[in-house]
Design an enzyme around this catalytic site. Structure first.
Site, PDB file in Angstrom:
ATOM      1  N   LYS A   1     -30.125 -91.756  89.020  1.00  0.00           N
ATOM      2  CA  LYS A   1     -29.890 -91.420  87.515  1.00  0.00           C
ATOM      3  C   LYS A   1     -29.273 -90.635  86.792  1.00  0.00           C
ATOM      4  CE  LYS A   1     -34.384 -91.687  86.587  1.00  0.00           C
ATOM      5  NZ  LYS A   1     -36.007 -91.112  85.799  1.00  0.00           N
TER       6      LYS A   1
ATOM      7  N   ARG B   1     -39.975 -93.682  93.344  1.00  0.00           N
ATOM      8  CA  ARG B   1     -40.659 -94.542  93.870  1.00  0.00           C
ATOM      9  C   ARG B   1     -41.328 -95.794  93.393  1.00  0.00           C
ATOM     10  NH1 ARG B   1     -42.746 -89.045  92.839  1.00  0.00           N
ATOM     11  NH2 ARG B   1     -45.074 -89.287  92.229  1.00  0.00           N
TER      12      ARG B   1
END
Length: 542
Positions: free
Chosen positions: A207, A269
């Site tokens: 990210k 996750r």
């Protein structure tokens, strides 16, 4: 100090109930209710949950439902779906459910409908995946891409790896899919040693585009490619990014047009159904990827609308609370009877343990009860010849989730019936065991009798579906996501941050230059760490 859930009347009622039934055997529960195996079941979509082999009664379920209502599980769930910033330590919404929302839904974050953003990225991913799969996207020398290497770590690796292997039967077999996550150079070496750089595409999943392990592997991949192709311009044809950091992506040599974004309301996750799943989409194609998202959305809607007692993820979460907090079970085994789900236990380890491995409440108070369990497992029947011995006859109480399918993806002789027979036999054996009288009736040597007795009374869930498909996998994953949410809500912890990941990484950054300094660095760690660093330096250069 606010009242903790363990101080409520609902928790105390469960504790009293536990004292009354903790020694009741599953043999007695089934004998007392011959229809138990038909009534303690739940079906939604393609999934069928049999929870009858748990050490609980209808009263147990009623008390657990009351606990969930006291904890405000439904209200927190509704807040999540509404885009409220329930990740309180990072002031973020938690909206993985938006990643699989249909295009005509509206989900607001800070006054902005995020669903169009999600579908814009999905469309961009689909276009790129189709170009790679068709061969219209070529490498720097004009050759077709045949190898896809996903470079990430944590949620940027475990989810895509799990799903790509799980859905291998639906994949384009002419493409080779590899995954690199460990900063151990061996991982990169083994993933690339037999690949042709001219036919290899790297997907860099970070990210921030600053993750230490991922960017170390990314730079190694860049060097590996340029050692063969030399021209810096080759990077743009052999690398794409899953990131939000346009500047760093551009500096790396990746065309920003090939940067696929996701958002801060997507936890790592919970992210393989976002741009993080690009490797999955390339493998199985955009249509199959959409089917997986549809399965997730179907489970989301069930979780959002079904009453607690008929809500599969909530019920599984409550059963987990029952064992974790009242029986004192420390672990949960996830045992898929499908080789395609070989990576599911590892994926669920992160999902569960990174989410609910917390020791303070949402208001920052130390909890007065046990929270997240240890999750582990591997496919059956392999585990039967490894650790099932301990589950059957050891001293630990280990609740187990068995997962299986009626139809194989590949028909090979009578293997599926043998696999299914084991899937059904193991929960039966764990529940009912074998009594001393039964062993003695077999006429074995008396000295052998104690060794052949199985106490039974080991609890299990069994989840069945017709076949492992993208749609089924989506339902299964979302079910576990919402199970974890349910448990975190009851424990009143923040399931959506992961500060525990940071400390070791911060210390590693300090140690790296101490390992590489040519002079003897002035070490200021504890005596053990200092000694280990000095030993490493001696052996590294000897």
């Amino acid at each position: 100090m606010a009242q903790q859930i363990a101080d409520t009347e609902e928790w105390k009622a469960l504790d009293s109930h536990f004292s009354a039934i903790k020694d009741v055997h599953l043999r007695d529960l089934f004998e007392g209710d011959p229809t138990r195996g038909e009534t303690m079941v739940l079906e939604t979509g393609d999934l069928y949950l049999d929870y009858s082999k748990n050490r609980c009664t209808a009263e147990t379920v009623e008390l657990l439902v009351a606990l969930a209502r006291r904890a405000g599980v439904e209200q927190l769930r509704d807040a999540m779906f509404a885009g409220a910033k329930i990740n309180i330590t990072e002031d973020r919404s938690v909206l993985h459910v938006a990643l699989r929302a249909p295009a005509d839904e509206r989900i607001m974050v800070d006054g902005v409908d995020v669903v169009p953003q999600v579908h814009r990225v999905l469309d961009s991913m689909g276009d790129f995946a189709n170009r790679v799969r068709s061969g219209s996207w070529t490498g720097h020398t004009g050759r077709r891409i045949r190898n896809i290497v996903n470079v990430g770590i944590g949620g940027s690796d475990l989810g895509p790896r799990m799903a790509t292997v799980a859905l291998a039967d639906f994949a384009d077999r002419s493409l080779t899919n590899r995954f690199v996550s460990n900063v151990d150079g061996t991982d990169f070496y083994e993933a690339t040693r037999d690949l042709d750089p001219e036919e290899t595409l790297f997907i860099i999943a970070s990210k921030t585009f600053t993750t230490l392990e991922t960017m170390t592997n990314a730079r190694t991949a860049r060097s590996w490619l340029l050692d063969a192709l030399v021209d810096e311009g080759a990077v743009a044809k052999h690398f794409v990014a899953l990131s939000t950091n346009t500047d760093e992506v551009t500096k790396f040599g990746i065309d920003p047009a090939n940067m696929f974004e996701f958002w801060d309301w997507v936890g790592g996750r919970y992210s393989f159904d976002s741009a993080i799943g690009l490797s999955v989409m390339i493998a199985i194609g955009p249509q199959r990827f959409a089917e997986m998202l549809a399965g997730m959305h179907a489970m989301d809607e069930h979780f959002r609308t079904a009453p607690i007692e008929a809500n599969m993820p909530m019920l599984m979460g409550l059963i987990g609370i029952w064992y974790n907090d009242f029986f004192g079970a420390d672990t949960v085994a996830v045992l898929p009877y499908s080789q395609y789900l070989v990576h599911l236990p590892a994926y669920l380890q992160q999902l569960d343990m990174e989410s609910d491995g917390k020791s303070v409440t949402r208001s920052g108070e130390r909890v007065g009860y046990q929270t997240g369990p240890i999750v582990w497992g591997q496919p059956g029947t392999n585990g039967q010849h490894a650790y099932y011995q301990l589950i059957h006859q050891g001293t630990k109480l280990i609740p187990c989730d068995f997962i299986g399918f009626a139809q194989p993806n590949q028909v090979v002789g009578d293997h599926q019936d043998l696999l299914a027979a084991n899937l059904f036999a193991q929960p039966e054996a764990l529940a009912f065991g074998k009594t001393r009288a039964q062993v003695e009736a077999e006429g074995v040597d008396p000295s052998q009798v104690p060794h052949r007795v199985f106490e039974g009374n080991h609890p299990t869930n069994t989840i069945m579906a017709t076949q492992l498909t993208p749609y089924t996998l989506g339902q299964l994953v979302a079910c576990y996501e919402h199970k974890v949410f349910t448990q975190g809500a009851i424990w009143n912890i923040n399931s959506f941050d992961q500060w525990g990941v940071e400390l070791g990484k911060q210390l590693a950054q300090k140690i790296i230059p101490e390992l590489q300094d040519a002079s003897e660095p002035n070490l200021a760690h504890d005596s053990s760490t200092n000694a280990l660093i000095r030993r490493y330096r001696r052996q590294r250069t000897s």
